[in-house]
Design a protein around this motif. Structure first.
Motif, short mmCIF file in Angstrom:
data_model
loop_
_atom_site.label_atom_id
_atom_site.label_comp_id
_atom_site.label_asym_id
_atom_site.label_seq_id
_atom_site.Cartn_x
_atom_site.Cartn_y
_atom_site.Cartn_z
N GLY A 20 0.82 -1.20 0.00
CA GLY A 20 0.00 0.00 0.00
C GLY A 20 0.85 1.25 0.00
O GLY A 20 2.06 1.21 0.23
N LEU A 21 0.19 2.38 -0.24
CA LEU A 21 0.89 3.67 -0.26
C LEU A 21 0.40 4.54 0.89
O LEU A 21 -0.77 4.50 1.27
CB LEU A 21 0.67 4.37 -1.60
N SER A 22 1.31 5.31 1.46
CA SER A 22 1.00 6.27 2.51
C SER A 22 0.26 5.58 3.66
O SER A 22 0.82 4.68 4.29
CB SER A 22 0.22 7.44 1.93
N MET A 23 -0.98 5.95 3.94
CA MET A 23 -1.75 5.26 4.97
C MET A 23 -1.83 3.77 4.68
O MET A 23 -1.82 2.94 5.60
CB MET A 23 -3.15 5.87 5.06
N GLY A 24 -1.90 3.41 3.39
CA GLY A 24 -1.93 2.00 3.01
C GLY A 24 -0.62 1.29 3.25
O GLY A 24 -0.61 0.06 3.44
N GLY A 25 0.49 2.01 3.25
CA GLY A 25 1.77 1.41 3.61
C GLY A 25 1.78 1.01 5.07
O GLY A 25 2.28 -0.06 5.44
N TYR A 26 1.21 1.88 5.91
CA TYR A 26 1.04 1.54 7.32
C TYR A 26 0.15 0.30 7.44
O TYR A 26 0.45 -0.63 8.20
CB TYR A 26 0.43 2.72 8.07
#
Length: 261
Positions: free
Chosen positions: A115-121
């Motif tokens: 994921g990216l940004s919040m999705g990376g978390y």
């Protein structure tokens, strides 16, 4: 590859839910089903964003992989203090839905998240808190530590995201040492000797999450199977994430039908 939008009722959320799915048009993946990548959106996005703003469908062409793109609002992929149990939805209910609707494997070695940004978390949270279910997880420009949003001097000026961080996690004190505190949970796993997934981490030097990513890498460098990409002059932007998700797909240990790599 086939592209589908799936509408179903989530018992966990007590809400009508939507996922976008990219799947092989022919049965693939052997007797136990096809590998699955849960591809997670950022804070201001939803289940359509990866398909709209990247070339993910072209990147997965020919791979024995189902890509599942859910929508979780501004929940940080967490069971919110004031809100909905989105982590339980993502970690428990959604895999069962995907397995029931598609020829999908539920084996650990075939299950991934990115994921990216919040999705990376969210992707790292899945791998760190459910290491028995995920073989590899990837964070692109991830907001890997939420103290920056919960403390008295936040590093971003997105007021809605700051408000939702407090509604999700409560106070900074409530966040620290909880299951939402990824570094804390990961340290406990390392002390216990738990089997952990592979980690892929990428961030540009102009990204507002760069210092968070640097801190995470310094803390766990050499202690995990961790690949880290630092990209000079890159910011919080779709062209960068589109490049990186292609690298992630090359990095993932996707098995072909019959067990052949």
């Amino acid at each position: 590859m086939a592209f589908l939008q799936v509408e179903f009722y989530s018992e966990t959320l007590a809400l009508a839910s939507t996922i976008n799915v990219i799947a092989p048009e022919r049965r693939a993946g052997g007797a136990d089903g096809c590998a699955v990548l849960y591809l997670l959106h950022g804070g201001s996005d939803n289940h359509t964003s990866w398909h709209r703003f990247s070339s993910i469908e072209r990147h997965v062409e020919g791979k024995h992989l189902i890509v599942v793109m859910p929508s979780v609002q501004y929940s940080f992929y967490s069971d919110q203090k004031y809100g909905f149990p989105y982590f339980a939805y993502l970690a428990e209910e959604l895999p069962a839905v995907v397995k029931g609707l598609f020829h999908a494997s539920d084996r650990r070695e075939d299950t991934f998240a990115a994921g990216l940004s919040m999705g990376g978390y969210g992707a790292f949270k899945l791998g760190i808190t459910r290491p028995d279910k995920f073989a590899a997880v990837a964070s692109l420009s991830g907001s890997l530590d939420q103290r920056d949003r919960l403390g008295p001097s936040p590093g971003i000026n997105n007021q809605m995201m700051l408000r939702m961080a407090h509604l999700t996690f409560g106070s900074e004190r409530e966040y620290e040492g909880s299951d939402n505190d990824l570094a804390y949970v990961l340290e406990n796993h390392l002390r216990s000797g738990a089997e952990l997934p592979k980690f892929y981490q990428a961030c540009g030097t102009l990204d507002h999450n760069f210092s968070i990513n640097e801190n995470f890498y310094r803390q766990f460098k050499g202690r995990l199977d961790l690949t880290y990409s630092v990209d000079e002059g890159r910011g919080h932007e779709w062209p960068y994430w589109d490049e990186q998700i292609r690298r992630v797909l090359e990095w993932l240990p996707i098995k072909r039908g019959g067990g052949e790599r």
